[in-house]
Structures are given as structure tokens and as C-alpha cells.
Scaffold this motif. Structure first.
Motif, short mmCIF file in Angstrom:
data_model
loop_
_atom_site.label_atom_id
_atom_site.label_comp_id
_atom_site.label_asym_id
_atom_site.label_seq_id
_atom_site.Cartn_x
_atom_site.Cartn_y
_atom_site.Cartn_z
N ARG A 31 0.85 -1.19 0.00
CA ARG A 31 0.00 0.00 0.00
C ARG A 31 0.89 1.25 0.00
NH1 ARG A 31 -0.29 1.39 5.64
NH2 ARG A 31 0.19 -0.40 6.99
N PRO A 32 0.33 2.42 -0.22
CA PRO A 32 1.13 3.65 -0.27
C PRO A 32 1.94 3.88 1.01
CG PRO A 32 -1.03 4.07 -1.16
CD PRO A 32 -1.08 2.69 -0.56
N ILE A 33 3.07 4.54 0.83
CA ILE A 33 4.00 4.85 1.92
C ILE A 33 3.98 6.35 2.17
CG2 ILE A 33 6.45 4.89 2.55
CD1 ILE A 33 6.69 2.30 0.85
N ARG A 34 4.01 6.71 3.43
CA ARG A 34 3.98 8.12 3.82
C ARG A 34 5.40 8.60 4.13
NH1 ARG A 34 1.62 10.45 9.42
NH2 ARG A 34 2.67 8.58 10.12
N LEU A 35 5.79 9.70 3.50
CA LEU A 35 7.08 10.33 3.80
C LEU A 35 6.78 11.72 4.36
CD1 LEU A 35 10.18 10.38 3.73
CD2 LEU A 35 10.03 11.29 1.40
N GLY A 77 6.60 16.75 13.24
CA GLY A 77 6.50 15.73 12.21
C GLY A 77 7.26 14.47 12.55
N VAL A 78 8.47 14.64 13.10
CA VAL A 78 9.27 13.47 13.48
C VAL A 78 8.57 12.70 14.59
CG1 VAL A 78 11.48 12.68 14.40
CG2 VAL A 78 11.43 14.55 12.76
N ASP A 79 8.01 13.42 15.56
CA ASP A 79 7.32 12.74 16.66
C ASP A 79 6.11 11.96 16.16
OD1 ASP A 79 6.94 12.21 19.50
OD2 ASP A 79 5.21 13.55 19.37
N GLN A 80 5.42 12.51 15.19
CA GLN A 80 4.27 11.80 14.63
C GLN A 80 4.70 10.47 14.01
OE1 GLN A 80 2.05 12.87 10.79
NE2 GLN A 80 0.78 13.81 12.37
N VAL A 81 5.80 10.48 13.28
CA VAL A 81 6.31 9.24 12.69
C VAL A 81 6.84 8.31 13.78
CG1 VAL A 81 8.12 8.28 11.20
CG2 VAL A 81 6.74 10.23 10.43
N ALA A 82 7.52 8.87 14.77
CA ALA A 82 8.07 8.04 15.86
C ALA A 82 6.98 7.25 16.57
CB ALA A 82 8.83 8.92 16.86
N LYS A 83 5.76 7.81 16.61
CA LYS A 83 4.65 7.15 17.30
C LYS A 83 3.78 6.31 16.36
CE LYS A 83 4.49 10.64 20.93
NZ LYS A 83 3.86 11.89 21.42
N SER A 84 4.18 6.20 15.09
CA SER A 84 3.44 5.41 14.12
C SER A 84 3.80 3.94 14.23
CB SER A 84 3.71 5.91 12.70
OG SER A 84 3.28 7.24 12.54
N PRO A 85 2.98 3.03 13.72
CA PRO A 85 3.32 1.60 13.73
C PRO A 85 4.62 1.35 12.98
CG PRO A 85 1.00 1.91 13.17
CD PRO A 85 1.63 3.28 13.16
N GLY A 88 6.83 -0.10 8.27
CA GLY A 88 7.44 0.25 7.00
C GLY A 88 6.59 1.15 6.13
N TYR A 89 5.53 1.73 6.68
CA TYR A 89 4.67 2.60 5.87
C TYR A 89 4.71 4.06 6.31
CZ TYR A 89 3.08 -1.66 3.69
OH TYR A 89 3.06 -2.84 2.99
N SER A 90 5.56 4.38 7.28
CA SER A 90 5.73 5.76 7.72
C SER A 90 7.21 6.06 7.89
CB SER A 90 5.01 6.01 9.06
OG SER A 90 3.62 5.93 8.91
N PHE A 91 7.65 7.13 7.24
CA PHE A 91 9.03 7.58 7.34
C PHE A 91 9.03 9.10 7.47
CE2 PHE A 91 9.09 3.64 4.97
CZ PHE A 91 10.14 2.94 5.55
N SER A 92 10.14 9.65 7.94
CA SER A 92 10.25 11.10 8.04
C SER A 92 11.61 11.55 7.55
CB SER A 92 10.07 11.57 9.49
OG SER A 92 10.24 12.99 9.58
N MET A 93 11.62 12.68 6.86
CA MET A 93 12.88 13.36 6.58
C MET A 93 13.36 13.99 7.88
SD MET A 93 13.43 12.97 3.30
CE MET A 93 14.78 14.15 3.07
N GLY A 257 11.75 0.27 16.04
CA GLY A 257 11.29 -1.10 15.86
C GLY A 257 10.97 -1.48 14.44
N THR A 258 11.08 -0.55 13.49
CA THR A 258 10.86 -0.91 12.09
C THR A 258 11.90 -1.95 11.67
OG1 THR A 258 9.99 1.29 11.59
CG2 THR A 258 10.75 -0.03 9.72
N PRO A 259 11.49 -3.07 11.09
CA PRO A 259 12.44 -4.16 10.78
C PRO A 259 13.62 -3.70 9.94
CG PRO A 259 10.18 -4.91 10.50
CD PRO A 259 10.10 -3.43 10.74
N GLU A 260 14.78 -4.22 10.28
CA GLU A 260 16.01 -3.85 9.58
C GLU A 260 15.94 -4.15 8.08
OE1 GLU A 260 19.86 -3.84 7.83
OE2 GLU A 260 18.63 -5.63 8.09
N PRO A 261 15.37 -5.29 7.65
CA PRO A 261 15.30 -5.54 6.21
C PRO A 261 14.54 -4.46 5.45
CG PRO A 261 14.90 -7.57 7.41
CD PRO A 261 14.90 -6.46 8.43
N ILE A 262 13.48 -3.93 6.05
CA ILE A 262 12.72 -2.86 5.39
C ILE A 262 13.56 -1.60 5.33
CG2 ILE A 262 10.77 -1.29 5.69
CD1 ILE A 262 9.12 -3.66 6.65
N ARG A 263 14.20 -1.23 6.44
CA ARG A 263 15.04 -0.02 6.46
C ARG A 263 16.20 -0.16 5.47
NH1 ARG A 263 17.57 0.54 11.09
NH2 ARG A 263 16.93 -1.41 12.07
#
Length: 322
Positions: A31-35, A77-85, A88-93, A257-263
Motif C-alpha cells: 500500500r502507499p507509503i507516507r514520507l 513531524g518526526v514525533d508523529q512518525v516516531a509514534k506510528s506503527p 514500514g509505511y511511515s518515514f520522516s525526513m 522497531g521498524t524491521p532492519e530488512p525494510i530499512r
């Protein structure tokens, strides 16, 4: 059910469970990924995020949607991503303002080192620019001037605790002097007053480059040890001030906690994108150089940056005025 049948059933279940993560990794993304760009549209972080989003989406097979979530120096913005599941569908610059220099002055709701490091994307030096009427014509003459009359030199910044502020304080520390700090509300006002001659120097981001080209300011040096491709003849501050080597940089993080293979996959795809000649040309046009790093290397870089800036913040006794 016999004992042997039960055992076969449990083994089969175990194998199925064991294969599930691998199957999920192969399927990712579905599904779409949020940056998230934690700054308003139009700035450098936003520009780099948007340069990446379309080709990254093509490589991943899913759209990468840029969302601007500005506020608190990039921390919201970073805090919002930090609190996301951490799926692998949420990232932040990210940038020094919300990962290293900023959190040391203004505490953030997240621990920068707890985040899921993905990759650095670009780096650029800060530009040590001065008013045209300053007596010093080059870096060596400027350093001599500062050592002779440090309290007569006024250095501008984009605000207390910003990278432009800490760069000036690092110069104070390395030279053992005390230039006078004049904080502004952002880079634009600082550059305006520098051109007007109301302050003497400023460690600007690369937005000052057009003003140098137009003859409104003089470029004395770049802050990084590496040569700046846009102006390779410009010396580094470190060539005259030992131990001075800093850069502006932008990277990507994920929730803890985002899996290393995804990162690792996102990092590899970004590294591929920023090697493409057209992308390199686009980045260089806005003053940036590609600087991909795998997750572990990026994490080590941020830890080292935090150590450097912590020493500067403590030595200069910098406190937030917010």
C-alpha cells in the motif's frame, strides 16, 4: 489424534509461522507509503523529499506520498512518525535541527537515538559569508581579525540553538575567542541584515549562494572538510581553523522497531536514486551532494554529531529562549 500426527501438525504450523515474516518481507510494500517532511513546503528538506518521492515509489511499486507536518523546529513531524506503527509505511525526513543540534537546546518528545535509522540522503556545507565591507578579504585575514578583535565581530544566526548558531559557537570554541552572537528569526532576515552591513558574518545554508554570485556577499569558506562541488576553489574553514568540519545534512528515519530488512531496502533504493545523473544534477543545482549511508552508518554518524554539538552547547552555555 495420535502423538505423531500431533507432532507433524505442530511442526507444520511452526514452519508456516517461520515463513510468514519472509513472505511479508517479499510482499512489502502492499500500500502507499507516507514520507513526512517536518517543515513547511518550499524549503530544502521539502525539496529533497519531493525529489525522492516519485522515483522511490516507482522502485517500490507503491506511491510515496509526501506530507508536510511542520512545527517546533521540525520536531512535530518526526514525533508523529516516531509514534506510528513500525510496519514500514511511515518515514520522516530529518535534519540537524530535529536530530542533533536542535534537541540539545530544545528537548524533543522523542529520543533521536531510539528512532529507526534508514539513510542519510544529502549533505552540503554551510557557507561562511561576510558583508562586502568587512576588512578581511579571505579566510586567513578573517581569522586574524577575529583573534585581534573578537568582540568587534558580530555573527548572525537563524535563531538560538540552530545549526547556524552552533557553527559560530564552534568557531569561537576552536579559536578560543568570543564573537558576539546576533540571533534572527530564520535565515532570510539574517541574510538581509548581513547584506545591509548590520552584522559581519553568517554561517548560511546554500541559499546564500545566489547572493554571492550577484556580488551582494563575499564567500570566505565552506564549513565542511570536503570540497564543495558548486565552488571547488573555496577553502574549508578547517584549513585555517583546526578541528572545524561540519555539514548540513538531510536523512530519513522510521519509527522505532521498524524491521532492519525494510530499512535496509529503503536505504538501498535511495542510494540507487541519488546516483542517477539527472538526480545528481538536480540536487547540485540546489547546493546538495548525494550522501547515502546504510542504516548502521547513519546511526553512528548521528551519535557522533550529538557528541560534537553537546560539547559546543555546554561550552557556550546555550539555552533555549522559547
Amino acid at each position: 489424534m495420535s502423538h505423531s500426527t500431533t507432532r507433524r501438525t505442530l511442526l507444520g504450523t511452526g514452519l508456516a509461522l517461520g515463513l510468514a515474516p519472509a513472505a511479508q518481507a517479499q510482499a512489502y510494500p502492499t500500500r502507499p507509503i507516507r514520507l513526512v517532511v517536518p517543515f513547511p513546503p518550499g524549503g530544502g528538506v521539502d525539496a529533497v523529499g519531493r525529489i525522492l518521492s516519485e522515483p522511490l515509489g516507482t522502485l517500490l511499486g507503491q506511491p510515496v506520498v509526501v506530507e508536510n507536518r511542520a512545527g517546533a523546529g521540525g520536531a512535530i513531524g518526526v514525533d508523529q512518525v516516531a509514534k506510528s506503527p513500525p510496519d514500514g509505511y511511515s518515514f520522516s525526513m530529518v535534519s540537524p535541527g530535529n536530530m542533533t543540534a536542535g534537541p540539545l537546546v530544545r528537548p524533543t518528545p522523542y529520543d533521536p537515538l531510539s528512532l529507526g535509522f534508514v539513510t542519510m540522503v544529502v549533505r552540503s556545507p554551510l557557507l561562511l559569508v561576510c558583508r562586502n565591507t568587512l576588512a578581511a578579504q579571505n579566510l586567513a585575514e578573517f581569522v586574524a581579525l577575529v583573534k585581534r578583535e573578537p568582540e568587534a565581530v558580530r555573527f548572525a544566526s537563524g535563531g538560538v540553538g540552530t545549526g547556524t548558531h552552533l557553527a559560530g559557537e564552534l568557531m569561537n570554541l576552536r579559536l578560543g575567542v568570543r564573537m558576539v552572537h546576533i540571533p534572527y528569526r530564520g535565515t532570510g532576515p539574517a541574510l538581509t541584515d548581513l547584506i545591509a552591513g548590520n552584522v559581519d558574518i553568517f554561517f548560511s545554508d546554500t541559499s546564500a549562494w545566489p547572493m554571492v554570485q550577484q556580488g551582494q556577499l563575499r564567500l570566505l569558506a565552506v564549513s565542511s572538510a570536503a570540497t564543495w562541488d558548486t565552488s571547488p576553489q573555496t577553502p574549508s574553514v578547517g584549513s585555517v581553523v583546526p578541528g572545524f568540519d561540519i555539514s548540513n545534512w538531510y536523512g530519513i528515519i522510521a519509527p522505532p522497531g521498524t524491521p532492519e530488512p525494510i530499512r535496509a531496502r529503503i536505504a538501498a533504493e535511495v542510494a540507487d536514486i541519488i546516483k542517477r545523473p539527472a538526480i545528481v544534477e538536480t540536487l547540485q543545482r540546489i547546493g546538495f551532494q548525494p550522501a547515502a549511508m546504510p542504516p548502521a552508518e547513519f546511526a553512528a554518524f548521528v551519535r557522533a554529531e550529538l557528541d560534537t554539538w553537546k560539547a559546543v552547547v555546554e561550552a557556550a552555555n546555550i539555552r533555549s529562549v522559547d
